[in-house]
Design an enzyme around this catalytic site. Sequence first.
Site, PDB file in Angstrom:
ATOM      1  NE  ARG A   1      -3.710   2.051   2.725  1.00 15.74           N
ATOM      2  CZ  ARG A   1      -3.413   3.181   3.379  1.00 15.74           C
ATOM      3  NH1 ARG A   1      -2.217   3.370   3.917  1.00 15.74           N
ATOM      4  NH2 ARG A   1      -4.329   4.125   3.483  1.00 15.74           N
TER       5      ARG A   1
ATOM      6  CB  SER B   1     -12.398  -1.097   2.958  1.00 12.56           C
ATOM      7  OG  SER B   1     -11.039  -1.372   2.843  1.00 12.56           O
TER       8      SER B   1
ATOM      9  CE  LYS C   1      -7.995   4.929   4.545  1.00 15.12           C
ATOM     10  NZ  LYS C   1      -9.213   4.197   4.329  1.00 15.12           N
TER      11      LYS C   1
HETATM   12  N1  3NM Z   1      -7.467   1.145   6.334  1.00 17.14           N
HETATM   13  P1  3NM Z   1      -2.911   0.759  11.848  1.00 17.14           P
HETATM   14  S1  3NM Z   1      -7.634   1.762   8.767  1.00 17.14           S
HETATM   15  C1  3NM Z   1      -5.065   1.212   5.836  1.00 17.14           C
HETATM   16  O1  3NM Z   1     -10.542   1.413   8.065  1.00 17.14           O
HETATM   17  C2  3NM Z   1      -6.186   1.338   6.747  1.00 17.14           C
HETATM   18  O2  3NM Z   1     -10.207   0.850   6.006  1.00 17.14           O
HETATM   19  C3  3NM Z   1      -8.353   1.331   7.303  1.00 17.14           C
HETATM   20  O3  3NM Z   1      -3.226   1.132  10.337  1.00 17.14           O
HETATM   21  C4  3NM Z   1      -9.807   1.191   7.119  1.00 17.14           C
HETATM   22  O4  3NM Z   1      -2.861  -0.708  11.933  1.00 17.14           O
HETATM   23  C5  3NM Z   1      -6.095   1.692   8.098  1.00 17.14           C
HETATM   24  O5  3NM Z   1      -1.570   1.392  12.101  1.00 17.14           O
HETATM   25  C6  3NM Z   1      -4.846   1.973   8.851  1.00 17.14           C
HETATM   26  O6  3NM Z   1      -3.997   1.374  12.678  1.00 17.14           O
HETATM   27  C7  3NM Z   1      -4.429   0.810   9.714  1.00 17.14           C
END
Ligand code: 3NM
Length: 205
Positions: free
Chosen positions: A40, A111, A140
């Site tokens: 990503r 998602s 994010k």
């Molecule tokens: N997508 P971390 S949250 C890439 O909700 C991504 O769709 C998300 O990072 C979604 O594990 C997210 O550091 C970030 O919280 C996840």
Amino acid sequence: MNLASRLRKYLIMGSTNCTRDPVEILLEAIEGGITAFQYREKGEGALQGKEKLELGLKLRRICKEHEVLFIVNDDTDLVESLDADGVHVGQDDISPSDLREVFPDRVIGLSVSNWREVEKSPTEHIDYFGAGPLFPTTTKADAKKPVGTAWVKELRDNFPSIPIVGIGGINRENAPSIVSAGADGVAVISAITRAENIPQSVKQL
Ligand code: 3NM
């Protein structure tokens, strides 16, 4: 191994999530036992064009050598050029039905954060759901409001046979609650990329 088992420990990463060589981080995560990886390359300072492709090729080769599922985040051109096992898309990307026409045999992940999103989705073309953000995340920038593990349970109750991966703010403390709610796996960025001891942090997940 079936898809649900291959999604159990899912690392998502691009160069902007790394304070050192992404290749080293991926190798350490594999040593710890990740089963899936998503390339990503997004956010401020993300690699573009040839550089993006070159890093992708390195990470892809490593995943192939170690039999780790390799998924690309929404860049459909990269799916072909990296010969990815699959592609993950969000609600504002190309639709899973269009993707399925181009990629009949690859894994397609979508998602979803709420019912409205699920209802407008062609679930027959989706191989797994990314459910989240489950918890607050700072990784994010445009993440939606956290929905909690109840969302995983609702999805599971309504889709008993589509694999589900929880995402957003997941760490070793809250990971068990996600699996108890019915998820097949957990997808994480910072819990692995920012860990002091990556192999150990993956094992503890
Ligand atoms: N997508 P971390 S949250 C890439 O909700 C991504 O769709 C998300 O990072 C979604 O594990 C997210 O550091 C970030 O919280 C996840």
